[in-house]
Every structure is written in C-alpha cells, then in structure tokens.
Design an enzyme around this catalytic site. Structure first.
Site, PDB file in Angstrom:
ATOM      1  N   LYS A 117       0.856  -1.192   0.000  1.00 12.31           N
ATOM      2  CA  LYS A 117       0.000   0.000   0.000  1.00 12.31           C
ATOM      3  C   LYS A 117       0.890   1.239   0.000  1.00 12.31           C
ATOM      4  O   LYS A 117       1.369   1.680   1.049  1.00 12.31           O
ATOM      5  CB  LYS A 117      -0.923  -0.019   1.221  1.00 12.31           C
ATOM      6  CG  LYS A 117      -1.933   1.103   1.195  1.00 12.31           C
ATOM      7  CD  LYS A 117      -2.984   0.900   2.273  1.00 12.31           C
ATOM      8  CE  LYS A 117      -4.058   1.963   2.238  1.00 12.31           C
ATOM      9  NZ  LYS A 117      -3.612   3.303   2.528  1.00 12.31           N
ATOM     10  N   CYS A 401     -22.474  17.004  33.247  1.00  6.66           N
ATOM     11  CA  CYS A 401     -21.944  17.381  31.937  1.00  6.66           C
ATOM     12  C   CYS A 401     -21.144  18.683  32.078  1.00  6.66           C
ATOM     13  O   CYS A 401     -21.685  19.677  32.568  1.00  6.66           O
ATOM     14  CB  CYS A 401     -23.083  17.563  30.937  1.00  6.66           C
ATOM     15  SG  CYS A 401     -22.529  18.257  29.378  1.00  6.66           S
ATOM     16  N   CYS A 425     -24.061  12.759  28.517  1.00  4.68           N
ATOM     17  CA  CYS A 425     -24.930  13.846  28.958  1.00  4.68           C
ATOM     18  C   CYS A 425     -26.340  13.453  28.550  1.00  4.68           C
ATOM     19  O   CYS A 425     -26.561  12.915  27.465  1.00  4.68           O
ATOM     20  CB  CYS A 425     -24.507  15.133  28.249  1.00  4.68           C
ATOM     21  SG  CYS A 425     -25.689  16.465  28.425  1.00  4.68           S
TER      22      CYS A 425
HETATM   23  S1  IVH Z   1      -7.402  -0.490  -4.089  1.00  5.45           S
HETATM   24  C1  IVH Z   1     -11.828   0.352  -3.092  1.00  5.45           C
HETATM   25  N1  IVH Z   1      -4.871  -1.026  -4.095  1.00  5.45           N
HETATM   26  O1  IVH Z   1      -5.212   3.185  -0.504  1.00  5.45           O
HETATM   27  C2  IVH Z   1     -10.428  -0.061  -3.403  1.00  5.45           C
HETATM   28  N2  IVH Z   1      -5.551   1.015  -3.066  1.00  5.45           N
HETATM   29  O2  IVH Z   1      -7.412   3.366   1.566  1.00  5.45           O
HETATM   30  C3  IVH Z   1      -9.403   0.951  -3.024  1.00  5.45           C
HETATM   31  N3  IVH Z   1      -3.731   2.394  -2.184  1.00  5.45           N
HETATM   32  O3  IVH Z   1      -7.372   5.493  -2.015  1.00  5.45           O
HETATM   33  C4  IVH Z   1      -8.241   1.027  -3.884  1.00  5.45           C
HETATM   34  N4  IVH Z   1      -2.093   1.025  -2.775  1.00  5.45           N
HETATM   35  O4  IVH Z   1      -4.884   5.621  -2.608  1.00  5.45           O
HETATM   36  C5  IVH Z   1      -5.806  -0.139  -3.720  1.00  5.45           C
HETATM   37  N5  IVH Z   1      -2.655  -1.661  -4.217  1.00  5.45           N
HETATM   38  C6  IVH Z   1      -3.584  -0.767  -3.835  1.00  5.45           C
HETATM   39  C7  IVH Z   1      -3.255   0.445  -3.167  1.00  5.45           C
HETATM   40  C8  IVH Z   1      -4.281   1.312  -2.794  1.00  5.45           C
HETATM   41  C9  IVH Z   1      -2.386   2.179  -2.200  1.00  5.45           C
HETATM   42  C10 IVH Z   1      -4.395   3.570  -1.600  1.00  5.45           C
HETATM   43  C11 IVH Z   1      -5.321   4.299  -2.535  1.00  5.45           C
HETATM   44  C12 IVH Z   1      -6.684   4.286  -1.890  1.00  5.45           C
HETATM   45  C13 IVH Z   1      -6.334   4.005  -0.465  1.00  5.45           C
HETATM   46  C14 IVH Z   1      -7.481   3.266   0.202  1.00  5.45           C
END
Ligand code: IVH
Length: 670
Positions: A117, A401, A425
């Site tokens: 990621k 509160c 509250c």
């Molecule tokens: S899939 C609905 N694949 O992570 C599916 N996202 O938290 C979402 N990201 O906005 C996208 N690497 O900017 C996907 N291999 C990957 C990714 C990825 C980075 C980021 C992307 C997305 C965020 C989601």
C-alpha cells in the site's frame, strides 16, 4: 506576549503567501522569484513545526492537501473511489474473513492478491479507443478534479496503448507518489512525500508538475466496459503487458497465517524500499466473488488494508479535558507535552472513556507511552508508574456534563447485560452547548448536507457570534454581518451563499442521517427512507411517535427504535424536522421502478444456502422488490431456507402467502 508577536509574524507571512499563490497559480503572473516564493513557504512550515499554536487554513501545508480546488474542473467518478477498511492484527483479519463468510453464508478458501500500500495519492485514468481520454484526482471519492494535462507529464502513464486486447473503454486506477530520494531534494517545502505528490499534481501549470519527478503504479480498474477478467492478478499481469507499471512485490497468498508472515517480513524491509508505504492491501483475487460481496457505504467488503505497526513516543500528561460529542458522549482527552511521532507533532491523545481511565489508572502528571497509527487519533498505551509523582491523585471523572451541567448516565445494555463504558450527557435537545455545536457540525458534514466552505471552524465561529444556534439558522444567515467579519469578503460570502443554496436539495436518506439521531447512521437512514419513502410520512410518524412500525424493517431493531423515541421525545427536535422540511427540498426515496419484482414484498426466514440474508435482501431490492421483517396478510412471498421460524411459515400458510425457496426466487429472476 512573545506568543502574540510570533503569531503576528506568522499571519503576515500567510497573507503574503496567499497573495503570491494567487498570482502564481491562478494568474500565472508571479511578481517574486520562484526561490523567494519557496523560502516564504519554507518559513511558514518551519514556524508551524516550531510552534504548534500556529494554524491557518491558508497554510501551504493545508493547500497542498485535498482541498477541492477552484482551479480545476470537477468530474463525477463513474464508479466512486472508495477507501479501504483497516486491519492492525490477526484478530482484525479473522474478523474481516468472518464477515465475508457471514455475508456468503458459508466458509470458503480465499485467495488474496497482496499488494504493497503505497502512501501516495490515487488517480483515475480513463482510456477510450486506446488513448488517454481523461485523468482525474480522487477528490472526495465521488467527485474529483480533471488533471489530465498534469498526469500526462508522468512518464509511467502511457498516453496510447498498442495491444489489440486493450478494452474499448477502461478506467485504470493507481497511486501517484514521489520516491524517497527525490523527496530529499524538496523536503523543506512539504510535510511529507505524500503532500509533495499531491501538491505537484495540482499545479495549475503542467510545467510545474514536471519539475517534481512523480511516479505512477497501477493497481485496479474503476469503470470497465465488458469486463472479461476473472482474477485481480490476471488483471495486474495484463496491466503490465499494456505498458503500465505494477508493483514488483505483488503476491498471491491464501491463508491468514501466511498473510501475517509476509506482513512481518515486509514490515522489516519497508524502510529499505524506495517509496513510502503504510501497509499491505489484501484483495480477494476472484473478481466474481468481489462483485458478489460488493461495498458497504465507504469501503469494499472484499479488500482490507493491513497497516504496519504504529510509532510510539513517551510524553507527559499536562491536563485531562472532557469533550462532549454529538450524542452526548463524554470523551476524556489528554493534553500532553508536544512530541514528534513518526513525523507528526502530537499534543492530544484520546483516553477513550471513563472505564479506560480507571482501568489504566491514568492521572494528570503521568508519563505515558502514546501510539499513533495512520489517521487514527493518538492514544495512550500505558502509564510509566515508576515515574509517577508521590503526590499525584486519581483522576475524578465528572458526573455532571461539563458543558451544560445536566446529569450524566452510563446506559445499561440489555443484550450484553453490562453498563456502557461511556458516560453521556442526558440532554437530547439543543440546550447543551457542546452537543448543539457538534450536531450542527454533523448536519453540514460531507456525508450529510455537504455544505462546501462551511467547515467545523466556521460553525464554531458563527455559533460564538450568535449567528447560528440550530441547523435551520443556516438558511437565514445574516450575510451583511458575515461580510464584515475577519477572514470573510464579498467572494467568500457569495460562495457560501451558493453552497448553502445548493445544499437545499437533499435525498430523504441524507436528511434523516443529517439530523443526527444516535444509532441512525447512513445505512439505517437508508433503510428508514426506503420504508417511509417520503418526508411527509416521516413527519406524520414523528408526531404520532409510532416508531414501533420500524420493527418491520429488516435491519432496524429495538436499539434504533429506542433511540428514535428518545430523540423525538424532545419537542425542539420535532420542530427542527418540520422547519427544515419546509426550507429544504427533500427528494422522496427513489426506487428502481422497473424491476421484475415491482410491487412484490418478501420476508426471509431460515438460513439460505450459499447466500446471506443481506445479499438476498439486496438482490430483491435491486429488482424493485421490498423486504419486510414479519409476515402479514398483504405479504406476497415468504422466502424460506433451512430451519425457518415455524410461526412465520404457519402465518404465511394461514394468510395464503406464497412460500418459495431460494432456487425458486432465482428462477423468478432468471
Ligand atoms: S485499491 C476500493 N490497491 O489506498 C479499493 N488502493 O485506503 C481501493 N492504495 O485510495 C483502492 N495502494 O490511494 C488499492 N494496491 C492498492 C493500493 C491502494 C495504495 C491507496 C489508494 C486508496 C487508499 C485506500
């Protein structure tokens, strides 16, 4: 007074920055050199890093973020760009799989496409007839900015594809990022590589984008005409054949144990990689299974982000403040000596609730270990009791509160047979100042009325000036007063007026969500709006208080009904709804009118084979049918699985309701 002086100096620099940004970005007519402009930005960022009381919405740090720009034309994504749910440990991953098994109503072996990621910004590229047609930023997920020319400067993005099997129309999505070594050269101007990438992408002049070396790694598709792919990994392979860069570390893994092993291994090498990453993404490899699982309101059910472990730091608690939230929850927050945790300056940490303070015996003056993980609010992990002062006293949680002085309670949960950990509250209306402000913030928020340019700070400011005390006051704002306020001018007031005007058209679902009833989130608001269909029915209902009817809705239970009753026991809440209904134009719930199950109602009982109740329900609704939770004489079908409720079957027989199996329903739908 030194503080005042620093603040003055800072605000002067912000004003200069605003002026020169406008000349630079909007008019493309700068009157100072690029170098001077960069120094100005750097000065502001340095001041902010040094003194954490300095903040401005016009800071170069903020502007670089995702604030929707007026410079670019907007674009509605054909398929929303959602985010991912997070997992931090094996427990979270098991829960993720458990939810999938529940949804599918059976246990299956799952194969995952595992992808690093990258911590950058996502972008969407639509190709038509093999040519890059349009490039768009993520924006708020529904609407992005057209940044085609800037994207075209990135060498990883092919402008034309040669392969004969390239789809006629496809939207390819991926991450734009900057390599660590390239960031080193420009690090004084930006908070982190992610900000640098996002800032560079949103330059008005593509030649500016070109100066910062951006990269693109592709990982998924959004809209795809005639999808012929069966697996995510098959799609990734094809992407690379077409000339897109894909991550060389992508992998296929099948069990949670193996996922964790790979995660551990990757976490230990993450710092040696050339790009920033904050975890791994696990996606179900089978695209048909992805389709079946679908999405919740903001994330897919078929994917999860497994984050790397968070950063820690030790610091001292200076004070414990009690915040009052929209639903009355009293949340203790530790004010701590500022510390830098993984590049972010932290001066607040949540203590969650009264029970947590008692359990960990957290006191003012304690030295504590704080954790910060991704976007999650920093929290206290443990107290270093060896460093505790002998005179320190146990923290006394308030029983009244702190905002309105009302009594507070810990509710008894009849299902768990335990008292809630959260103290609340008891004020349901607008008499508690903090609750009232939070309710207005909720009303204008993105998921609710989404009034652009009307942020949380504006709510607080207008509240303090007595311009708004209830949601409906937003529609009777005294603009002649606002125009003379600090930070406001003719243009910004006009923009505000327009966004308020635009927000008046709202769906019934969003409206019900926006009034902020506890336990009525987006999904439940949707269920209610599907059931009552139109706002006049809702008003009738809140006046007669016949909420028990909602027990007919599959998905709404005693908790929600109790909460609705509580909320509307307060007369001011009834007034808010009736007044708002005459100001707003609330659209009735739209249904797919033309499906094959039009006008037919269903009740489901028993365990269905290979499909969960939620999926069956969504299948019926997609085809214009309605689902009810109980059997009555007007019901058309009782859908029966294994071990049905006898009473429902008997009643159906008595009323002459047709009893069908899942296979029969499928036949009905062809
Ligand atoms: S899939 C609905 N694949 O992570 C599916 N996202 O938290 C979402 N990201 O906005 C996208 N690497 O900017 C996907 N291999 C990957 C990714 C990825 C980075 C980021 C992307 C997305 C965020 C989601």
């Amino acid at each position: 007074m030194l503080r005042e002086k620093i603040k003055k100096e800072y605000l002067k620099k912000i004003e200069d920055y605003k002026k020169h940004s406008k000349l630079y970005y909007e008019k493309s007519r700068p009157i100072i050199s690029d170098a001077k402009f960069d120094i100005l930005k750097k000065d502001i960022i340095e001041l902010e890093n040094k003194f954490n009381f300095l903040k401005s919405k016009d800071s170069p740090n903020k502007i670089v973020g995702s604030r929707p720009s007026k410079l670019f034309e907007k674009y509605q994504h054909k398929v929303p760009m959602l985010s991912l749910s997070n997992a931090f440990d094996a427990e979270d991953l098991k829960n993720f799989e458990k939810k999938i098994f529940n949804y599918l109503n059976k246990k299956i072996k799952i194969e995952y496409s595992v992808e690093p990621k990258i911590d950058g910004v996502s972008a969407s590229l639509t190709y038509k007839n093999k040519k890059l047609f349009i490039g768009v930023s993520r924006g708020d997920g529904k609407e992005g900015e057209i940044i085609t020319d800037n994207l075209k400067t990135i060498k990883d993005i092919p402008l034309q594809i040669k392969n004969s099997n390239f789809p006629e129309e496809i939207e390819i999505r991926g991450e734009i990022f900057i390599k660590k070594k390239d960031f080193e050269k420009i690090k004084d101007n930006f908070a982190n590589p992610r900000n640098a990438a996002s800032g560079s992408l949103r330059q008005k002049n593509p030649n500016e984008t070109k100066k910062i070396p951006l990269n693109f790694i592709a990982y998924t598709f959004g809209y795809l005409k005639n999808n012929k792919f069966n697996y995510q990994t098959e799609f990734l392979k094809e992407l690379s054949k077409w000339g897109f860069r894909t991550n060389p570390d992508n992998k296929v893994i099948s069990t949670i144990d193996e996922l964790i092993k790979f995660h551990n291994k990757f976490e230990s090498i993450r710092y040696s990689l050339d790009y920033d990453l904050d975890g791994l993404v696990y996606k179900i490899n089978d695209l048909r299974l992805q389709d079946r699982l679908g999405f919740t309101s903001n994330a897919p059910r078929w994917a999860i982000a497994h984050k790397f472990s968070a950063d820690h730091a030790n610091t001292k608690i200076i004070n414990i403040e009690i915040q009052v939230g929209r639903t009355g929850a009293l949340t203790p927050v530790a004010k701590v000596n500022s510390v830098n945790i993984g590049g972010v300056i932290v001066s607040n940490a949540t203590l969650h609730n009264e029970d947590e303070i008692n359990r960990k015996d957290i006191r003012i003056g304690d030295v504590v270990k704080i954790e910060r993980a991704g976007d999650v609010i920093p929290h206290v992990i443990e107290v270093d009791k060896s460093k505790r002062d002998k005179t320190s006293k146990k923290f006394k949680f308030p029983t009244k509160c702190p905002s309105c002085g009302s009594a507070t309670i810990k509710e008894f949960n009849s299902t768990t047979k335990k008292y809630d950990a959260v103290r609340r509250c008891t004020n349901e209306g607008f008499d508690c100042e903090k609750i009232a402000i939070e309710r207005i913030k909720h009303f204008i928020s993105k998921e609710a009325l989404n009034i652009e340019g009307f942020g949380k700070k504006v709510v607080e400011n207008f509240w303090n000036l007595n311009l708004i005390k209830k949601p409906q006051d937003i529609f009777a704002l005294k603009y002649d007063k606002i125009i003379n306020l600090d930070g406001w001018g003719k243009t910004s007031v006009n923009n505000l007026k327009n966004s308020i005007e635009n927000s008046k058209k709202v769906s019934l679902q969003k409206f019900i969500f926006s009034i902020g009833i506890r336990h009525i989130g987006i999904e439940n608001a949707k269920l209610i709006s599907e059931y009552i269909k139109d706002i006049s029915n809702f008003i009738k209902l809140i006046k007669t208080k016949k909420f028990d009817k909602f027990l007919n809705i599959d998905g709404i239970g005693e908790t929600q009904i109790k909460s609705l009753k509580n909320y509307f026991s307060e007369h001011s809440n009834i007034n808010i709804v009736t007044e708002l209904s005459s100001i707003l134009s609330i659209e009735n719930h739209k249904i797919n009118e033309n499906g094959i199950l039009k006008g037919k109602s269903f009740t489901i009982t028993g365990k269905l084979n290979g499909i969960s109740r939620a999926e069956a329900k969504s299948l019926i609704e997609k085809n214009s049918g309605k689902t009810l939770s109980s059997v009555n004489k007007n019901l058309d079908f009782l859908l029966v699985g294994e071990k049905p409720t006898r009473r429902k079957v008997d009643l159906a027989k008595e009323f002459g309701v047709k009893i069908i199996s899942l296979d029969q329903l499928k036949n009905l739908l062809n």
